[in-house]
Enzyme design. Structure first.
Site, PDB file in Angstrom:
ATOM      1  N   SER A 294      51.012  35.995  36.987  1.00  0.00           N
ATOM      2  CA  SER A 294      49.977  37.020  37.137  1.00  0.00           C
ATOM      3  C   SER A 294      49.037  37.188  35.958  1.00  0.00           C
ATOM      4  CB  SER A 294      50.625  38.371  37.469  1.00  0.00           C
ATOM      5  OG  SER A 294      51.420  38.823  36.394  1.00  0.00           O
ATOM      6  N   LYS A 339      51.094  48.224  36.732  1.00  0.00           N
ATOM      7  CA  LYS A 339      50.255  47.539  35.749  1.00  0.00           C
ATOM      8  C   LYS A 339      49.026  48.368  35.402  1.00  0.00           C
ATOM      9  CE  LYS A 339      51.900  42.907  36.822  1.00  0.00           C
ATOM     10  NZ  LYS A 339      51.620  41.578  37.399  1.00  0.00           N
TER      11      LYS A 339
END
Length: 402
Positions: A294, A339
């Site tokens: 990611s 996140k």
């Protein structure tokens, strides 16, 4: 969690009377013995009192308390099949990690960069990373910064911690290579690219025909320069056998493979593919104890900022997430709500989110954080440049508009 309180005990039962039982002479009643031995003015002897029976509720309370304690201990110890995600730390791709530059470049001019291009992470508890108990799962459900998922949604059944770590490390390595490729493509810097077989899936249509390490040369007469060439050739063939030429240990090998159908209905060869790149200069990415794919987009932005004059961020604090393909396509990731929170906790004011994650973005954006959705590396770069130059950011696409 509060522990169960101790149950209050009722009053202790009375002990036996001090009076002693006196044997009764044969043929006489106790009343007669009493009348014969009683002296004038002396109180008659008291009858012995039977011992008071213990209240049944007392036993029930003890059993209930003990059972509560046992169940509490079991709940605290026994694992539950859930995974908990929570915000992790951020890492500036323009900065250092353990006193080492996150991105080091040799063989090409580099330029100092200010500001932040933070990659974001999540902590994961549960699954192969170690079990969570019911109290931890329940606490996470109540915590708005965390997310709880059934274990099978994130990990295949039976996967070990070692297997999970190996897969995560491989994904990070591939992500870094893809980031370099996409950054060079964005800056129009040529490089070499080949597609190789990394393994075969279960029941693969290519079993016995392709091997790990084979490098694709052509499919149905078309040179293989990217995964898209292979996918397009299979789609055009509509299930017909495909003529595949690979380089195997320096020698060309031709095989005919009848593709199968994947779960998405597309035709596939049943192979795991990875890119093999030849870059014109060296790019080294150093980041300890972080795995997965990611961070690709943020690595690519960091490389671009390092090899181009000027300051891409204008000294601003940007964070983001997303996988990256060599052609610059930004893909979805997991744990985006955590996140975004981690990015804001780290000081970011702008967050770059994959468009494919928009459903998970809406309703979870922390105060003070602007989220811009991106489909490509070019989109992400443009948004950062716009922020750096002080332009109006309100017109950039978000997850609540087009």
């Amino acid at each position: 969690m509060p522990s169960p309180g101790a149950a209050g005990e009722p009053g202790q039962p009375l002990g036996p009377s001090n009076s002693q039982d006196v044997p009764t002479p044969q043929g006489h009643s106790p009343e007669q013995d009493s009348a014969q031995t009683q002296e004038p003015g002396q109180e008659p002897p008291r009858a012995p009192q039977p011992a008071r029976r213990r209240d049944g509720r007392y036993i029930a309370m003890l059993v209930s308390g003990a059972l509560t304690i046992v169940l509490g201990i079991a709940a605290a110890v026994l694992p539950v099949p859930y995974v908990v995600e929570s915000p992790g730390p951020t890492f500036n791709t323009l900065g250092t990690d353990h006193n080492k530059p996150v991105i080091s470049i040799t063989g090409h001019a580099t330029y100092p960069a200010k500001g932040n291009l933070d990659l974001t992470t999540v902590y994961i508890n549960g699954g192969p990373n170690g079990p969570v108990n019911i109290f931890e799962a329940f606490q996470a459900w109540l915590d708005g910064s965390k997310a709880v998922y059934p274990e099978e949604l994130l990990y295949p059944k039976g996967v070990t911690k070692q297997q999970s770590e190996q897969e995560s490390a491989l994904a990070m390595t591939n992500s870094q290579e893809n980031a370099i490729a996409s950054a060079l493509q964005e800056e129009n810097i040529p490089y070499g690219q080949k597609l190789a077989v990394a393994g075969l899936s279960d029941g693969s249509a290519s079993a016995g025909k392709l091997q790990t390490g084979d490098v694709f040369t052509s499919i149905n007469g078309k040179a293989v320069t990217s995964l898209n060439v292979v996918q397009t050739a299979l789609a055009d063939g509509a299930g017909a056998p495909a003529a595949v030429v690979v380089d195997r240990n320096g020698k060309p090998v031709t095989v005919n493979i009848t593709p199968g159908k994947g779960s998405n209905g597309k035709y596939i060869l049943g192979v795991l593919l990875q890119y093999k790149f030849t870059f014109p200069f060296d790019v080294k990415i150093s980041l300890d104890q972080v795995g997965g794919p990611s961070a690709g987009m943020m690595f690519a932005l960091g490389i671009i900022d390092s090899i181009t004059p000027g300051d891409l961020t204008g000294g601003k604090h940007v964070a983001g997430t997303g996988t990256i393909s060599p052609d610059g396509t930004v893909g979805p990731i997991g744990g985006i709500a955590q996140k975004m929170r981690g990015a804001r906790n780290g000081g970011a004011t702008l967050f770059l989110a994959p468009a494919a994650n928009c459903d998970e973005v809406v309703g979870h954006v922390p105060d003070g954080l602007q989220v811009v959705k991106v489909d490509t590396l070019a989109d992400a770069k443009s948004a950062v440049e716009r922020l750096a130059s002080g332009q109006d950011m309100s017109r950039l696409p978000t997850c609540s508009n087009n």
